[in-house]
Design a protein around this motif. Structure first.
Motif, PDB file in Angstrom:
ATOM      1  N   ALA A  39       1.014  -0.858   0.119  1.00 15.46           N
ATOM      2  CA  ALA A  39      -0.200   0.225  -0.129  1.00 15.46           C
ATOM      3  C   ALA A  39       0.790   1.498   0.564  1.00 15.46           C
ATOM      4  CB  ALA A  39      -0.968  -0.008   1.299  1.00 15.46           C
ATOM      5  N   GLU A  40       1.756   1.133   0.292  1.00 11.79           N
ATOM      6  CA  GLU A  40       3.030   2.690   0.884  1.00 11.79           C
ATOM      7  C   GLU A  40       3.596   2.877  -0.903  1.00 11.79           C
ATOM      8  OE1 GLU A  40       6.606   3.906   2.989  1.00 11.79           O
ATOM      9  OE2 GLU A  40       5.804   2.051   4.108  1.00 11.79           O
ATOM     10  N   VAL A  41       4.511   1.097  -1.098  1.00  8.86           N
ATOM     11  CA  VAL A  41       4.672   2.045  -2.575  1.00  8.86           C
ATOM     12  C   VAL A  41       3.745   2.086  -3.528  1.00  8.86           C
ATOM     13  CG1 VAL A  41       5.417   0.138  -4.879  1.00  8.86           C
ATOM     14  CG2 VAL A  41       6.102  -0.056  -2.623  1.00  8.86           C
ATOM     15  N   SER A  42       2.040   1.450  -3.553  1.00 11.68           N
ATOM     16  CA  SER A  42       0.966   2.183  -4.486  1.00 11.68           C
ATOM     17  C   SER A  42       0.962   3.831  -4.274  1.00 11.68           C
ATOM     18  CB  SER A  42      -0.226   1.983  -4.311  1.00 11.68           C
ATOM     19  OG  SER A  42      -0.289  -0.038  -4.942  1.00 11.68           O
TER      20      SER A  42
ATOM     21  N   GLY B 100      -6.022   2.180 -12.310  1.00 10.88           N
ATOM     22  CA  GLY B 100      -5.096   2.070 -13.727  1.00 10.88           C
ATOM     23  C   GLY B 100      -4.437   3.104 -14.601  1.00 10.88           C
ATOM     24  N   GLU B 101      -5.480   3.907 -15.066  1.00  9.09           N
ATOM     25  CA  GLU B 101      -4.844   4.598 -15.463  1.00  9.09           C
ATOM     26  C   GLU B 101      -3.601   5.575 -15.606  1.00  9.09           C
ATOM     27  OE1 GLU B 101      -8.499   7.019 -16.546  1.00  9.09           O
ATOM     28  OE2 GLU B 101      -9.902   5.789 -17.274  1.00  9.09           O
ATOM     29  N   CYS B 102      -3.081   5.659 -13.943  1.00  8.41           N
ATOM     30  CA  CYS B 102      -2.044   5.797 -13.536  1.00  8.41           C
ATOM     31  C   CYS B 102      -1.009   4.782 -13.882  1.00  8.41           C
ATOM     32  CB  CYS B 102      -2.055   6.590 -12.411  1.00  8.41           C
ATOM     33  SG  CYS B 102      -3.263   7.765 -11.903  1.00  8.41           S
ATOM     34  N   GLY B 103      -1.274   3.957 -14.015  1.00  2.17           N
ATOM     35  CA  GLY B 103      -0.493   2.698 -13.891  1.00  2.17           C
ATOM     36  C   GLY B 103      -0.129   2.194 -12.450  1.00  2.17           C
ATOM     37  N   ILE B 104      -1.444   2.553 -11.585  1.00  2.00           N
ATOM     38  CA  ILE B 104      -1.216   1.710 -10.680  1.00  2.00           C
ATOM     39  C   ILE B 104      -2.347   0.242  -9.999  1.00  2.00           C
ATOM     40  CG2 ILE B 104      -0.971   2.497  -7.842  1.00  2.00           C
ATOM     41  CD1 ILE B 104      -0.288   5.513  -8.948  1.00  2.00           C
ATOM     42  N   SER B 105      -1.842   0.001  -9.590  1.00  2.00           N
ATOM     43  CA  SER B 105      -2.945  -1.371  -9.074  1.00  2.00           C
ATOM     44  C   SER B 105      -2.512  -1.695  -7.472  1.00  2.00           C
ATOM     45  CB  SER B 105      -2.815  -2.583  -9.654  1.00  2.00           C
ATOM     46  OG  SER B 105      -3.470  -3.683  -9.206  1.00  2.00           O
ATOM     47  N   VAL B 106      -3.583  -1.804  -6.419  1.00  2.00           N
ATOM     48  CA  VAL B 106      -3.272  -2.218  -5.099  1.00  2.00           C
ATOM     49  C   VAL B 106      -4.901  -3.974  -5.134  1.00  2.00           C
ATOM     50  CG1 VAL B 106      -3.836  -1.618  -2.741  1.00  2.00           C
ATOM     51  CG2 VAL B 106      -3.975   0.553  -4.795  1.00  2.00           C
TER      52      VAL B 106
ATOM     53  N   VAL C 198       1.184   9.351  -5.583  1.00  2.54           N
ATOM     54  CA  VAL C 198       1.801  10.689  -5.396  1.00  2.54           C
ATOM     55  C   VAL C 198       2.787  11.365  -6.551  1.00  2.54           C
ATOM     56  CG1 VAL C 198       3.171  12.445  -4.141  1.00  2.54           C
ATOM     57  CG2 VAL C 198       1.418  10.637  -2.885  1.00  2.54           C
ATOM     58  N   GLU C 199       3.652  10.298  -6.671  1.00  4.45           N
ATOM     59  CA  GLU C 199       4.211  10.700  -8.382  1.00  4.45           C
ATOM     60  C   GLU C 199       3.732  10.725  -9.321  1.00  4.45           C
ATOM     61  OE1 GLU C 199       8.602   7.951  -8.511  1.00  4.45           O
ATOM     62  OE2 GLU C 199       8.171   7.717  -6.643  1.00  4.45           O
ATOM     63  N   ALA C 200       1.894   9.962  -9.421  1.00  2.00           N
ATOM     64  CA  ALA C 200       1.747   9.917 -11.013  1.00  2.00           C
ATOM     65  C   ALA C 200       0.796  11.305 -11.341  1.00  2.00           C
ATOM     66  CB  ALA C 200       0.917   9.122 -11.069  1.00  2.00           C
ATOM     67  N   SER C 201       0.708  11.846  -9.328  1.00  6.03           N
ATOM     68  CA  SER C 201      -0.525  13.052  -9.182  1.00  6.03           C
ATOM     69  C   SER C 201      -2.073  12.353  -9.149  1.00  6.03           C
ATOM     70  CB  SER C 201      -0.791  14.223  -9.771  1.00  6.03           C
ATOM     71  OG  SER C 201       0.522  15.318  -9.559  1.00  6.03           O
TER      72      SER C 201
END
Length: 182
Positions: free
Chosen positions: A59-62, A106-112, A67-70
């Motif tokens: 969760a912290e990595v996500s 997912g549009e930000c390239g992030i999955s949890v 944050v980096e991807a706004s």
């Protein structure tokens, strides 16, 4: 006119101050949305302490990626939805009803709580190709995870060869994965 209230004695003042300070500490110690989501997942699946800590790390990595991807808002929306929608059946958690929030993230390239392989299997199933990638998070690493990210990022038309340009990009993506160190 009302009579003035007597002032509390010094010991009572100290006790009230301590209670207020303790209340502030309790409020400050409230679990974050990340922690509440991991609590819900682990309550369902029976996580060990080590797995719970891994969940918090994920969760912290996500969150850092968000944050980096706004995309912190999208992450928080998903975590709140998960908290509301999570269902546990036979030690497996699902969260139907959060698809829109998951797609925005997912549009930000992030999955949890889902690996690249899970997302790739979803895409392949959506495209009528089944789900050939394993569901064990430990096996979704390196080249396999890289290929899975390529699959998840490609439309059905690209995967099925109907969109030649996207299919070529998919091929380039998977070729780059092939050259990745195992």
């Amino acid at each position: 006119m009302r009579a003035a209230m007597p002032r509390p004695s010094r010991p009572l003042q100290a006790l009230l101050s301590a209670a207020l300070a303790g209340g502030a500490l309790v409020v400050a110690g409230c679990p974050s949305t990340d922690e509440r989501a991991c609590d819900a997942v682990c309550d369902c699946t029976g996580c060990s302490e080590a797995r719970y800590l891994e969940c918090l790390d994920e969760a912290e990595v996500s969150r850092k990626a968000a944050v980096e991807a706004s995309c912190v808002g999208a992450l928080d929306e998903l975590l709140v939805c998960l908290e509301e929608e999570i269902e546990c059946k036979d030690d497996v958690f699902t969260f139907d009803g959060c698809e829109d929030q998951e797609a925005r993230l997912g549009e930000c390239g992030i999955s949890v709580f889902r690996t690249a392989c899970d997302l790739a299997n979803d895409r392949l199933t959506e495209c009528g190709q089944g789900a050939p990638l394993g569901t064990d998070p430990a096996s979704c690493i390196g080249q396999i995870a890289c290929n899975a990210r390529c699959i998840a990022a490609t439309s059905c038309a690209g995967l099925n060869g109907f969109d030649i340009e996207e299919n070529a990009r998919f091929g380039e993506c998977t070729n780059l994965c092939f050259f990745q160190m195992p």
